[in-house]
Design an enzyme around this catalytic site. Structure first.
Site, PDB file in Angstrom:
ATOM      1  N   LYS A   1     -59.816  53.386 -21.345  1.00 49.53           N
ATOM      2  CA  LYS A   1     -60.677  52.939 -20.242  1.00 49.53           C
ATOM      3  C   LYS A   1     -61.814  53.927 -19.990  1.00 49.53           C
ATOM      4  CE  LYS A   1     -56.743  50.706 -17.916  1.00 49.53           C
ATOM      5  NZ  LYS A   1     -55.772  50.793 -16.807  1.00 49.53           N
TER       6      LYS A   1
ATOM      7  N   SER B   1     -54.351  53.286 -21.652  1.00 50.86           N
ATOM      8  CA  SER B   1     -55.351  53.371 -20.578  1.00 50.86           C
ATOM      9  C   SER B   1     -56.349  54.515 -20.750  1.00 50.86           C
ATOM     10  CB  SER B   1     -54.662  53.499 -19.218  1.00 50.86           C
ATOM     11  OG  SER B   1     -54.124  52.267 -18.809  1.00 50.86           O
TER      12      SER B   1
ATOM     13  N   VAL C   1     -49.930  54.742 -20.817  1.00 51.98           N
ATOM     14  CA  VAL C   1     -48.487  54.490 -20.797  1.00 51.98           C
ATOM     15  C   VAL C   1     -47.817  54.734 -22.151  1.00 51.98           C
ATOM     16  CG1 VAL C   1     -48.576  52.912 -18.830  1.00 51.98           C
ATOM     17  CG2 VAL C   1     -48.805  51.994 -21.162  1.00 51.98           C
TER      18      VAL C   1
ATOM     19  N   TYR D   1     -53.559  57.068 -12.284  1.00 60.52           N
ATOM     20  CA  TYR D   1     -53.026  55.917 -11.550  1.00 60.52           C
ATOM     21  C   TYR D   1     -52.935  56.258 -10.064  1.00 60.52           C
ATOM     22  CZ  TYR D   1     -51.822  54.532 -16.333  1.00 60.52           C
ATOM     23  OH  TYR D   1     -51.862  54.232 -17.668  1.00 60.52           O
TER      24      TYR D   1
ATOM     25  N   TYR E   1     -59.386  43.773 -25.753  1.00 57.94           N
ATOM     26  CA  TYR E   1     -58.797  44.765 -24.857  1.00 57.94           C
ATOM     27  C   TYR E   1     -57.498  45.339 -25.425  1.00 57.94           C
ATOM     28  CZ  TYR E   1     -56.957  46.862 -20.568  1.00 57.94           C
ATOM     29  OH  TYR E   1     -56.451  47.743 -19.643  1.00 57.94           O
TER      30      TYR E   1
END
Length: 309
Positions: A68, A65, A263, A245, A193
């Site tokens: 992102k 992540s 993660v 998160y 992705y």
């Protein structure tokens, strides 16, 4: 030459390393389940020196992540704010990063922010390119530029493992396509992705990327601009409000550093006009954040008064 943080880093790692026994690796992605939960590595880059604590500073792990943040910057470079934020919102969410519930209740049905999976899928769909390979090449080149490391690439084993276990992300993508947030082939989007998430870095790379963002998008070595200042500002703001998160609020209070976790156990930190920080420790808490990484950032923030608040 040892930088001034070296001794403190080593002490902090020794104080927090036992937290690894209370966490678990991300076993819902088979390839990530192979990580050693006891691994810990930290790097800080101050523009001149990179310093490390114990741990293998060459050990590679995947962005997950953390990617992102970088694809958001690239999408903003490609399209500008108006287009990007017509597809994804700017609001934090208290839901898990892979939740679909808010999509069903929001009108219009666009993701609340770019840091949850639905939002990241919408952002990745905006990356310019005629094919998955061309888009991936552009993402890789951007990450290489920000890190100053031209050899970075993605881990094919992890990407395939994620693609094969991506049913929830597929569901999110099909929902987004149904509501006009994304267009085109969902499987191609998932291919891109999962490869984006599987880009491999070491802590030194994360620290330099963090430094680039901390200094408004400059190259970590040449100090030449890579992105506009406003784009770097937007990205850092999302890191504060949504980067950890659904633990982002508490993290902002306790640590106050723009940061983004993944993660795989990685965390990137960007202390405005001061430092870039890269941490790896794959033992995660129940929200998907590195236990040791969170505590290390808290200790660093208190020791060196790094909070932006």
């Amino acid at each position: 030459m040892l930088c001034k943080y070296e001794e403190d880093l080593r002490k902090m790692v020794n104080e927090t390393k036992e937290l690894t026994k209370f966490g678990e690796v991300a076993n819902y992605i088979p390839a990530l389940a192979e990580a050693n939960p006891e691994d810990v590595a930290v790097a800080i880059y101050d523009g001149r020196h990179t310093c490390f604590s114990e741990g293998n500073d060459e050990q590679l792990f995947t962005l997950q992540s953390i990617s992102k943040v970088l694809t958001l910057a690239l999408a903003l470079i490609d399209h500008g704010e108006e287009t990007v934020f017509s597809k994804v919102g700017m609001e934090p969410t208290g839901d898990p990063f892979n939740s679909i519930s808010k999509l069903e209740t929001q009108v219009p049905s666009k993701p609340l922010n770019p840091m949850i999976n639905a939002g990241a899928l919408a952002v990745t769909a905006l990356i310019k390119g005629e094919s998955v390979d061309e888009k991936l090449t552009r993402i890789l080149e951007f990450v290489r530029l920000l890190s100053g490391n031209s050899s970075l690439t993605y881990n094919d084993k992890v990407a395939r493992s994620e693609w094969e276990s991506a049913d929830l992300n597929r569901s999110l993508a099909y929902f987004l396509r149904q509501h006009g947030i994304i267009e085109g082939d969902v499987e191609k989007l998932l291919d891109l992705y999962t490869k984006q998430c599987a880009i491999e870095v070491a802590c030194r790379d994360l620290a330099k990327i963090g430094y680039s963002l901390a200094y408004d998008g400059i190259h970590p070595d040449t100090k030449e601009p890579i992105m506009e200042r406003d784009i770097a500002r937007l990205v850092k703001t999302f890191m504060v409000t949504c980067g950890m998160y659904n633990a982002s609020g508490e993290f902002a209070i306790r640590v106050g550093i723009p940061a983004k976790s993944g993660v795989s156990g990685g965390i990137i930190g960007a202390v405005p006009y001061r430092l870039g920080i890269g941490i790896y420790s794959p033992a995660l808490d129940d929200k998907g954040n590195s236990l040791v990484g969170m505590k290390l950032l808290e200790k660093l923030s208190k020791k060196y008064q790094l909070s932006i608040f």
